[in-house]
Design a protein around this motif. Structure first.
Motif, mmCIF file in Angstrom:
data_model
loop_
_atom_site.group_PDB
_atom_site.id
_atom_site.type_symbol
_atom_site.label_atom_id
_atom_site.label_comp_id
_atom_site.label_asym_id
_atom_site.label_seq_id
_atom_site.Cartn_x
_atom_site.Cartn_y
_atom_site.Cartn_z
ATOM 1 N N VAL A 16 1.499 2.910 -13.830
ATOM 2 C CA VAL A 16 1.805 1.825 -12.901
ATOM 3 C C VAL A 16 0.955 0.593 -13.208
ATOM 4 O O VAL A 16 1.459 -0.547 -13.219
ATOM 5 N N ALA A 17 -0.317 0.812 -13.485
ATOM 6 C CA ALA A 17 -1.223 -0.304 -13.768
ATOM 7 C C ALA A 17 -0.768 -1.076 -14.993
ATOM 8 O O ALA A 17 -0.781 -2.312 -15.013
ATOM 9 N N ARG A 28 3.386 5.976 -7.280
ATOM 10 C CA ARG A 28 2.512 6.871 -8.047
ATOM 11 C C ARG A 28 3.035 8.299 -8.007
ATOM 12 O O ARG A 28 3.088 8.990 -9.025
ATOM 13 N N ARG A 63 -3.010 12.181 -12.777
ATOM 14 C CA ARG A 63 -4.048 11.243 -13.221
ATOM 15 C C ARG A 63 -3.464 10.166 -14.130
ATOM 16 O O ARG A 63 -4.065 9.102 -14.298
ATOM 17 N N ASP A 84 -10.040 7.671 -17.977
ATOM 18 C CA ASP A 84 -8.863 8.416 -18.435
ATOM 19 C C ASP A 84 -8.099 7.623 -19.483
ATOM 20 O O ASP A 84 -7.660 8.170 -20.503
ATOM 21 N N GLN A 123 -4.165 -1.731 -7.355
ATOM 22 C CA GLN A 123 -3.988 -0.453 -6.665
ATOM 23 C C GLN A 123 -5.231 -0.073 -5.868
ATOM 24 O O GLN A 123 -5.154 0.423 -4.748
ATOM 25 N N LEU A 143 -5.747 -2.278 -2.706
ATOM 26 C CA LEU A 143 -4.812 -1.939 -1.637
ATOM 27 C C LEU A 143 -5.165 -0.607 -0.988
ATOM 28 O O LEU A 143 -4.907 -0.398 0.193
ATOM 29 N N ASP A 144 -5.759 0.297 -1.745
ATOM 30 C CA ASP A 144 -5.990 1.643 -1.232
ATOM 31 C C ASP A 144 -7.157 2.302 -1.978
ATOM 32 O O ASP A 144 -6.949 3.188 -2.810
ATOM 33 N N TYR A 185 2.957 1.622 -3.321
ATOM 34 C CA TYR A 185 2.253 2.121 -4.497
ATOM 35 C C TYR A 185 1.963 3.611 -4.378
ATOM 36 O O TYR A 185 2.000 4.332 -5.379
ATOM 37 N N ASP A 233 -6.528 -4.776 -14.927
ATOM 38 C CA ASP A 233 -5.975 -5.589 -13.833
ATOM 39 C C ASP A 233 -5.133 -4.762 -12.878
ATOM 40 O O ASP A 233 -5.277 -4.850 -11.662
ATOM 41 N N GLY A 234 -4.247 -3.981 -13.442
ATOM 42 C CA GLY A 234 -3.343 -3.207 -12.607
ATOM 43 C C GLY A 234 -4.091 -2.232 -11.709
ATOM 44 O O GLY A 234 -3.745 -2.065 -10.537
ATOM 45 N N LEU A 235 -5.116 -1.610 -12.251
ATOM 46 C CA LEU A 235 -5.897 -0.689 -11.441
ATOM 47 C C LEU A 235 -6.587 -1.415 -10.291
ATOM 48 O O LEU A 235 -6.729 -0.883 -9.190
ATOM 49 N N PRO A 281 -1.249 6.615 -12.115
ATOM 50 C CA PRO A 281 -1.826 5.303 -11.796
ATOM 51 C C PRO A 281 -1.963 4.409 -13.021
ATOM 52 O O PRO A 281 -1.800 3.185 -12.926
ATOM 53 N N LEU A 282 -2.221 5.014 -14.165
ATOM 54 C CA LEU A 282 -2.334 4.223 -15.392
ATOM 55 C C LEU A 282 -0.993 3.628 -15.778
ATOM 56 O O LEU A 282 -0.895 2.454 -16.165
ATOM 57 N N ALA A 286 -4.267 -4.941 -19.271
ATOM 58 C CA ALA A 286 -3.291 -4.646 -18.225
ATOM 59 C C ALA A 286 -3.778 -3.506 -17.333
ATOM 60 O O ALA A 286 -3.647 -3.561 -16.110
ATOM 61 N N VAL A 287 -4.351 -2.486 -17.941
ATOM 62 C CA VAL A 287 -4.834 -1.352 -17.162
ATOM 63 C C VAL A 287 -5.941 -1.800 -16.217
ATOM 64 O O VAL A 287 -5.948 -1.456 -15.028
ATOM 65 N N THR A 291 0.832 -1.204 0.000
ATOM 66 C CA THR A 291 0.000 0.000 0.000
ATOM 67 C C THR A 291 0.865 1.252 0.000
ATOM 68 O O THR A 291 0.694 2.154 -0.828
#
Lengths: 193, 193
Positions: free
Chosen positions: A158-159, A129, A152, B183, B167, B170-171, A125, B162-164, A155-156, B159-160, A122
């Motif tokens: 990272v995802a 970000r 904005r 976005d 995140q 977790l938070d 990330y 799943d990855g989101l 997060p994308l 991927a977006v 947690t």
DNA sequence: AACGAAACCTACCGGTCTACAGGTAACGGG
DNA sequence: CCCGTTACCTGTAGACCGGTAGGTTTCGTT
């Protein structure tokens, strides 16, 4: 063993601990944290399970060591991250499936209740970000070519990195992870520099 | 129990199995598959562990039932997926953390060696990528506004999503999953329709 | 040479896990 | 009403798990 005699106990102990952490990374990659037994890690470094507990008094302590090692690993010294360095990172990761597998497995487990790595991920990330937002701002300014803000978009970014890792781990032949990541970067728009 | 007398054994058995699968989904969400004990699932439906084994002879058989249930769930009947339906899906998911958590945990575990869900996820992602490519093609044609093909964009879309999820799990306070997904869609370019 | 700490080991405890074996009670169709 | 099937149960095997207790050897320091 030419260096053996020069080593003091302190150094040898540190090396042993590093060995154990390395073995733990492997075992976690193969079986996850819950599935990784202390005995399996110990065997890989030629110890008994109780011998391992001499270095790490509990299983959780070993996990903490694994996580802090990772933190040191991807803390690039001094140099600020840049977008093209991210591409290199993904390319590098694609050559080291083991590490990716370890932390993908841990990330998956960490969303379950009371998992000892949950807090770590947690916080991590949140930091990542922030970091990525700063990277994007340095590269593109306060507004990306497509109109989004760095905050904005982070997060994308990272995802995409995480999500691609899962697809790639499951089926490396079908997924070109670095290529797909570059595709994503072109989606962000042309670099103004 | 007005319907009770009308039920035949077949129907009652099916219902019991569905109950068990539902309980298994919960327990897996909380502890992962490896951490989910048959006893914990059994207790949740008022059975002993051995009683549960009457319906699913092994733990793996129960997992298979969980996975096939999911397949039926997200097979939208007849209607072709469209991009705006994906947004609705993400919004819907954001209201049902349990399901997301179950399959995020399973996905994470599945990358470890010899995991019983590995084959399932590998095949599933191949199908989902194909599906998403078709969706993108229906929406944008053979070339997206940014120049990418649907086939190269599909892995990014997956991927977006799943990855989101990771995140967000977790938070949830810090990550606006549906907003971030929208976005990403704006990143793909303006819808020509 | 003596000593104290570090680096292991054996032995073991209490718990948990999946799965098998075998029994019993309820039930529904003939 | 009987009888086979279904739906459970108790008991238990067999394995692993993390962790504790307490011993012994090794080794650097004095």
């Amino acid at each position: 063993m030419p260096y053996g005699e020069l080593m003091n106990a302190r150094v040898r102990s540190e090396e042993r601990r590093a060995e154990i952490v390395r073995a733990a990374l492997e075992v976690i990659a193969e079986r996850g944290y819950r599935g990784a037994s202390l005995a399996a890690v110990a065997e890989r470094v030629g110890l008994t399970q109780q011998g391992l507990l001499h270095y790490f008094p509990t299983k959780d302590a070993l996990l903490v060591a694994v996580l802090t090692e990772r933190d040191q690993w991807d803390a690039v010294p001094d140099t600020q991250w840049r977008v093209d360095l991210l591409v290199s990172l993904v390319e590098y990761n694609a050559m080291r499936p083991g590490i990716i597998q370890t932390f993908s497995a841990l990330l998956g487990e960490s969303v379950t209740e009371g998992h000892p790595a949950r807090g770590y991920f947690t916080e991590r990330y949140a930091k990542v970000r922030e970091n990525m937002a700063a990277v994007l701002r340095a590269e593109y300014g306060d507004q990306l070519p497509n109109g989004l803000t760095p905050e904005r978009t982070a997060p994308l970014l990272v995802a995409v990195m995480d999500g691609l890792q899962y697809q790639w781990l499951l089926d490396p032949e079908s997924v070109d992870m670095p290529g797909a990541f570059r595709d994503f970067l072109t989606l962000l728009g042309e670099n103004p520099h």
